[in-house]
Design a protein around this motif. Structure first.
Motif, short mmCIF file in Angstrom:
data_model
loop_
_atom_site.label_atom_id
_atom_site.label_comp_id
_atom_site.label_asym_id
_atom_site.label_seq_id
_atom_site.Cartn_x
_atom_site.Cartn_y
_atom_site.Cartn_z
N PRO A 1 -30.40 -12.45 32.36
CA PRO A 1 -31.74 -13.03 32.17
C PRO A 1 -32.70 -12.53 33.24
O PRO A 1 -32.34 -12.39 34.42
N ASP B 1 -38.40 -15.67 35.32
CA ASP B 1 -39.52 -16.20 34.53
C ASP B 1 -40.75 -16.31 35.43
O ASP B 1 -41.10 -17.39 35.91
N GLN C 1 -38.68 -14.69 26.42
CA GLN C 1 -37.41 -14.29 25.83
C GLN C 1 -37.46 -14.49 24.33
O GLN C 1 -37.84 -15.55 23.84
N GLY D 1 -31.29 -13.71 22.89
CA GLY D 1 -30.26 -13.87 23.90
C GLY D 1 -28.91 -14.01 23.25
O GLY D 1 -28.76 -14.76 22.28
N TYR E 1 -30.02 -9.49 26.55
CA TYR E 1 -31.24 -10.29 26.37
C TYR E 1 -32.41 -9.36 26.05
O TYR E 1 -32.48 -8.23 26.54
N TYR F 1 -36.73 -9.45 25.85
CA TYR F 1 -37.98 -10.15 26.17
C TYR F 1 -39.13 -9.38 25.54
O TYR F 1 -39.11 -8.14 25.47
#
Length: 757
Positions: free
Chosen positions: A628, A631, A638, A641, A646, A648
């Motif tokens: 991840p 943020d 995102q 996941g 992942y 984004y």
């Protein structure tokens, strides 16, 4: 008559069978000759988060990370009706034809268009191994040596299956170039025997094919040997008008070579001048870096035991650089035969002297002696080549020729009065060479290697020498039986060939990887998501490091060039030649003060500047990560996941509003376009032209690495159309040259042209 025909066809059958045995999994199980199982340790294909599945081989990785995407891209483009000159999928767009290893003009790469790409890799290897074996067999049977079928076949088998050939099979351009070396030497010999226009033109065509085959470094090495051989056999004995004829024929051959190779050579030269490898005159610092990659002297023990320092396929390799860069094994029995060949043929045979000297010179260059200085500073472009160890292709080739001559000497002289002297001197030389190399290697290991390395070697020493010693013992029995008259020359020759083939098959059969065709670039949920949502916008995998450690595969996700396979567009890339401006752009995009190319591989570019202005300018809308991301940017969220990674979305990224019409064109429809310049966020490179509403428009360089269309006159509120094409002059001139070469060949190969100069 039928018996004679069968005997003539037998060498071809053997040289066709041996590659099939080497690649038996590909032939009989239908596996793809692509090392795709290495993907299983890299996201998003990684199957288990903390399990290391396979030994990591960074050099073999190029087979699945570069050559498979390139050949698949070629196949898809041709099936769509285009010859791919531009690659829009990597580096925000980059020349495809300029990368010589794309080899889009090499005729035998039509296999990747005719067959499924996963099947074409194996078919290409089988075909080229067969051809190169047959070419050397024909050369050894020619007037240069006039060897028997058994002796010529022995040399062809050694060349076909030597460790250098086998170690580089995953990178097909190496084999595609080296295949034509014996053919070019055969044509050189035939022209020297009878210098006709047709033979000169055929030689030029063969040399041109080597340029089109894709690996310019190996091509250069082969050219040096071919030129040296031509000088050694032709000019010394030529006088007056005969010498003029030879020079005229050489000029014709070189002219045809240049015209055929121009389609590939001119774009490659254009790109190399602007590439990340470009620079000024060769420097002493650059030379030291080049020499640092040479084969160390202590590694020469691998001439006798190829796995003395382990094998990367089983994860035991601990030697210097990569296994393939040091591959010099031609077989201990073959090495003994080569020494016999030198002793037997040094005085009477000029070719034997040439190839013996060439073998020594090639080994001196590979090990980084002062001879490299002449090549590095004296040959233009040589400073941009790879490691010196790759010249072991010439060592292996010369050793195969000398082994064939040695086999001839043994089979023809063993029943004479004093045959033991010949084999005795060769055996003494072999033992002396083994003692020197082994002694130095053990001394070096004891002094420099980690504690315990020497005891480990001694513990496995029996395994290392069991095969070569056993084969030498078998060879001795075979020759004794022949000397006493219990075996005919034909059976003795066949047994000798079987020993050579068994040695090299056993040592090479387990090196290369193959995998089920369905496991080559499988589609994971993360990739399926990107294919569904990314469209023409770019992805930016966030990778920070690479690895050349066999115990630690890279901690990376969706590595460079994977986007080509899945029809995605990527900001990162991996290529032996790409525009140098992109390296600087990626460094600015990342903004972390670190080089965008990992230390382990200077041909890769990673783009990891999440949320940077330049990343958004490059249309990097979808960011892909193993873990991840922080943020800390409200515009990045995102959107996927899973176990495979992942994704984004950066909603602030500039849209890549480009619609491709094949790899070499862009067609854009623009609404409400006022009178202003138009920025296209694809990389700028010479050769692109633009038409705005049917009228020519100029393309300027910038901002950054992108293109700006000027002269786009359009009223506000109206719809405009912009068409861009990539048709560089270097390719156009090269294709004209290729057509001219075909015309010259057609003219010269008519029966009326097959006459002396």
């Amino acid at each position: 008559m039928m018996s004679r025909i069968r005997m003539s066809a037998l060498p071809a059958l053997i040289l066709a069978l041996l590659p099939i045995l080497l690649l038996w999994r590909v032939v009989f199980l239908g596996e793809a000759f692509v090392p795709a199982d290495l993907q299983r340790d890299i996201a998003p294909w990684r199957q288990a988060a903390d399990t290391h599945l396979l030994p990591w081989n960074p050099l073999m990785w190029d087979g699945v990370a570069e050559f498979y995407p390139w050949r698949l891209f070629l196949s898809r483009s041709v099936h769509a009706g285009y010859l791919p000159l531009w690659n829009p999928h990597q580096f925000c767009g980059t020349p495809f034809v300029g990368n010589s290893q794309s080899a889009i003009f090499y005729p035998f790469n039509c296999l990747f268009v005719i067959l499924p790409v996963t099947a074409a890799f194996g078919a290409s290897v089988l075909l080229h191994l067969f051809l190169t074996g047959m070419f050397l067999y024909a050369f050894l049977r020619s007037s240069a040596f006039r060897l028997s079928r058994s002796a010529a076949l022995a040399g062809a088998v050694v060349w076909q299956l030597c460790t250098w050939q086998v170690s580089w099979l995953a990178l097909p351009t190496f084999l595609c170039v080296s295949t034509w070396l014996p053919a070019a030497l055969l044509l050189t010999q035939r022209f020297a025997d009878r210098p006709t226009r047709a033979r000169a033109a055929l030689l030029g065509a063969c040399l041109g094919l080597m340029l089109l085959a894709g690996h310019l470094q190996i091509c250069l090495y082969c050219y040096l040997m071919i030129g040296g051989y031509a000088l050694s056999i032709a000019l010394p004995s030529a006088r007056g008008r005969s010498r003029i004829a030879l020079i005229a024929g050489a000029a014709l051959a070189v002219g045809v070579m240049v015209l055929i190779g121009a389609a590939q050579l001119l774009p490659s030269v254009e790109l190399s001048r602007m590439s990340h490898r470009a620079g000024g005159a060769p420097t002493w610092t650059g030379y030291q870096g080049y020499i640092s990659l040479a084969v160390p002297a202590y590694h020469l023990v691998s001439i006798f035991a190829p796995d003395f320092f382990g094998n990367p396929t089983v994860g035991s390799y601990w030697g210097y650089t990569n296994y393939a860069e040091n591959a010099a094994y031609v077989g201990v029995p073959a090495l003994l035969l080569a020494l016999v060949g030198v002793i037997a043929g040094w005085r009477p045979s000029k070719p034997v002297r040439f190839f013996a000297v060439s073998a020594v010179v090639a080994m001196l260059v590979a090990t980084g002696t002062p001879i490299d200085t002449i090549l590095f500073f004296g040959i233009p472009g040589f400073a941009q080549t790879g490691s010196p160890g790759r010249i072991l292709v010439l060592w292996s080739f010369c050793a195969a020729i000398l082994a064939a001559y040695g086999a001839q000497g043994i089979l023809s002289q063993l029943r004479e009065a004093k045959p033991a002297a010949l084999i005795g001197r060769a055996s003494g030389a072999l033992l002396a060479l083994l003692a020197v190399t082994m002694g130095y290697t053990l001394w070096w290991i004891n002094k420099n290697a980690p504690s315990g390395a020497l005891s480990t070697i001694f513990a496995t020493e029996g395994d290392l020498w069991r095969l070569p010693v056993g084969l030498l013992f078998l060879t001795a029995i075979l020759l004794y039986q022949y000397q006493t008259g219990k075996l005919t020359p034909r059976i003795a020759g066949g047994g000798l060939i079987a020993v050579l083939a068994l040695d090299l098959l056993v040592s090479g059969m387990g090196y290369n990887r193959s995998t089920l065709a369905t496991n080559v670039y499988p589609t994971t949920p993360l990739i399926a998501f990107l294919q569904q949502h990314a469209g023409t916008d770019r992805i930016m995998p966030v990778n920070t490091s690479w690895s050349i450690d066999p115990a630690h595969p890279p901690r990376a996700i969706l590595p460079p060039n994977a986007a080509m396979v899945y029809g995605l567009y990527d900001t990162q890339g991996y290529d032996s030649l790409f525009p140098g401006q992109y390296m600087a752009f990626a460094a600015a995009l990342n903004g972390d003060g670190k080089p965008p190319a990992p230390q382990e591989n200077g041909n890769m570019v990673f783009t990891r500047g999440v949320g940077s202005e330049l990343a958004r300018m490059a249309s990097a809308r979808y960011l892909v990560s193993r873990e991840p991301l922080p943020d800390n940017d409200a515009t990045i969220s995102q959107v996927y996941g899973g176990d495979d990674g992942y994704v984004y979305e950066d909603k602030s990224a500039a849209p890549r509003a480009s619609v491709s019409d094949g790899p070499n064109r862009l067609n854009l429809t623009l609404d409400n376009t006022a009178t202003q310049n138009i920025v296209v966020n694809d990389q700028w490179f010479p050769g692109w032209t633009a038409r705005f509403n049917g009228s020519a428009a100029a393309i300027t360089h910038g901002p950054q690495v992108f293109r700006t269309i000027t002269g786009a006159q359009q009223n506000a509120g109206a719809t405009a159309h912009l068409e861009m094409r990539y048709a560089p002059a270097s390719v156009q001139v090269g294709l004209y040259g290729l057509c001219l070469a075909c015309a010259i060949l057609a003219f010269m190969l008519t029966p009326s042209r097959d006459r002396r100069f």
